[in-house]
Design a protein around this motif. Sequence first.
Motif, PDB file in Angstrom:
ATOM      1  N   HIS A 175       0.824  -1.215   0.000  1.00  0.00           N
ATOM      2  CA  HIS A 175       0.000   0.000   0.000  1.00  0.00           C
ATOM      3  C   HIS A 175       0.858   1.265   0.000  1.00  0.00           C
ATOM      4  O   HIS A 175       0.499   2.252  -0.655  1.00  0.00           O
ATOM      5  CB  HIS A 175      -0.926  -0.018   1.213  1.00  0.00           C
ATOM      6  N   THR A 176       1.973   1.239   0.710  1.00  0.00           N
ATOM      7  CA  THR A 176       2.848   2.420   0.702  1.00  0.00           C
ATOM      8  C   THR A 176       3.485   2.597  -0.662  1.00  0.00           C
ATOM      9  O   THR A 176       3.578   3.723  -1.188  1.00  0.00           O
ATOM     10  CB  THR A 176       3.937   2.283   1.778  1.00  0.00           C
ATOM     11  N   THR A 178       2.327   1.568  -3.567  1.00  0.00           N
ATOM     12  CA  THR A 178       1.297   2.003  -4.503  1.00  0.00           C
ATOM     13  C   THR A 178       0.995   3.489  -4.346  1.00  0.00           C
ATOM     14  O   THR A 178       0.830   4.217  -5.336  1.00  0.00           O
ATOM     15  CB  THR A 178       0.014   1.185  -4.296  1.00  0.00           C
ATOM     16  N   ALA A 179       0.936   3.969  -3.099  1.00  0.00           N
ATOM     17  CA  ALA A 179       0.677   5.392  -2.864  1.00  0.00           C
ATOM     18  C   ALA A 179       1.834   6.252  -3.371  1.00  0.00           C
ATOM     19  O   ALA A 179       1.613   7.351  -3.899  1.00  0.00           O
ATOM     20  CB  ALA A 179       0.455   5.635  -1.376  1.00  0.00           C
ATOM     21  N   ALA A 182       1.602   6.669  -7.034  1.00  0.00           N
ATOM     22  CA  ALA A 182       0.403   7.406  -7.450  1.00  0.00           C
ATOM     23  C   ALA A 182       0.486   8.894  -7.137  1.00  0.00           C
ATOM     24  O   ALA A 182      -0.485   9.619  -7.367  1.00  0.00           O
ATOM     25  CB  ALA A 182      -0.830   6.809  -6.768  1.00  0.00           C
ATOM     26  N   ILE A 183       1.615   9.386  -6.601  1.00  0.00           N
ATOM     27  CA  ILE A 183       1.765  10.820  -6.317  1.00  0.00           C
ATOM     28  C   ILE A 183       1.696  11.605  -7.624  1.00  0.00           C
ATOM     29  O   ILE A 183       2.329  11.239  -8.625  1.00  0.00           O
ATOM     30  CB  ILE A 183       3.102  11.088  -5.599  1.00  0.00           C
ATOM     31  N   ALA A 210       2.270   9.626   0.485  1.00  0.00           N
ATOM     32  CA  ALA A 210       2.217   8.197   0.776  1.00  0.00           C
ATOM     33  C   ALA A 210       1.442   7.884   2.052  1.00  0.00           C
ATOM     34  O   ALA A 210       1.182   6.705   2.332  1.00  0.00           O
ATOM     35  CB  ALA A 210       3.635   7.641   0.891  1.00  0.00           C
ATOM     36  N   PRO A 212      -1.795   8.260   3.052  1.00  0.00           N
ATOM     37  CA  PRO A 212      -3.050   7.487   2.965  1.00  0.00           C
ATOM     38  C   PRO A 212      -2.811   6.003   2.702  1.00  0.00           C
ATOM     39  O   PRO A 212      -3.448   5.148   3.326  1.00  0.00           O
ATOM     40  CB  PRO A 212      -3.792   8.159   1.806  1.00  0.00           C
ATOM     41  N   GLY A 213      -1.894   5.689   1.797  1.00  0.00           N
ATOM     42  CA  GLY A 213      -1.595   4.288   1.527  1.00  0.00           C
ATOM     43  C   GLY A 213      -0.957   3.597   2.714  1.00  0.00           C
ATOM     44  O   GLY A 213      -1.258   2.428   3.004  1.00  0.00           O
ATOM     45  N   ARG A 286      -8.529  15.363   3.973  1.00  0.00           N
ATOM     46  CA  ARG A 286      -9.251  14.711   2.885  1.00  0.00           C
ATOM     47  C   ARG A 286     -10.755  14.832   3.090  1.00  0.00           C
ATOM     48  O   ARG A 286     -11.233  14.836   4.224  1.00  0.00           O
ATOM     49  CB  ARG A 286      -8.873  13.239   2.770  1.00  0.00           C
TER      50      ARG A 286
END
Length: 290
Positions: A175-176, A178-179, A182-183, A210, A212-213, A286
Amino acid sequence: MNAHTPQALAIATEVAPPIPRASQQPRRQVRPGATRLGPGEAVPFGPLLGPFLLVLFWSVGSAAGHIDSRVLPSPWATATTAVDLVRQGRLQADLAVSAWRAAQGVAWGVSVGVIVALISGLSQLGGYLFDGLVQIKRAIPVLALIPLVILWFGIGEGMKVIVISLGVFVPIYLHTHTALRAIDLRYVELAETLGLGRLAFIRHVVLPGALPGFMLGLRFGVMGAWLALVVVEQLNASSGVGYMINLARTYAQSDIIVVGLVLYAVLGLVTDSALRLLEARALSWRRTLA
């Protein structure tokens, strides 16, 4: 009469009523960090509805005699057993041992997962080096690695912490990583325009992007820690909740087994709720539905 003449436009305006625009409708203000689902406010104890209904079904079934007490003890019998274990000092002692094992595993898994995710997410060479290895590890269940870990590290406390760490490492990394990937590229270009250094870029762009991930991976990782703990505490353990369950299985004490399972469930629910609260506070900027 031409349709575009002033007279025609005036007649059309008088006949057709003005169409209200959606933008004229008042918008409801959403507090930062508030969780909403549809038009209503989120219920504070909403996540407890499912467990409450489960306990209610368990209680009604036991009281009506539809659930055999030899198969599944009633909730009041389980609560009585839990009180007796607390008075004897067994339950809190085993819980403290299990919590310490889980804490060590989470600490190591989170630390290694974040470091590897940063290396793999910020460096193309790091991605080539680590991402494939993590995907291979992801395809191999943690339980399948236990025999090999025992051969390498023995069957003591070190083995248990390593297995728990492996259960935490993969969700944190995935997850980290992927985040990080995705920045938004616009933030990277803005940082280059402002002349941010490497450390400043990581602090002001990478870490917030990062987060949220990472928080989502932390929730999955903590659940993975509890799942791994259930298994390793039944392997040559002399203390812990899993040892208590295993010992009760030997003597066919189903009430103690249920106490241990309920304790695991409560620990998982409490930790996940705490992490969700932490996530809401850390990501209050958010605006989400829930």
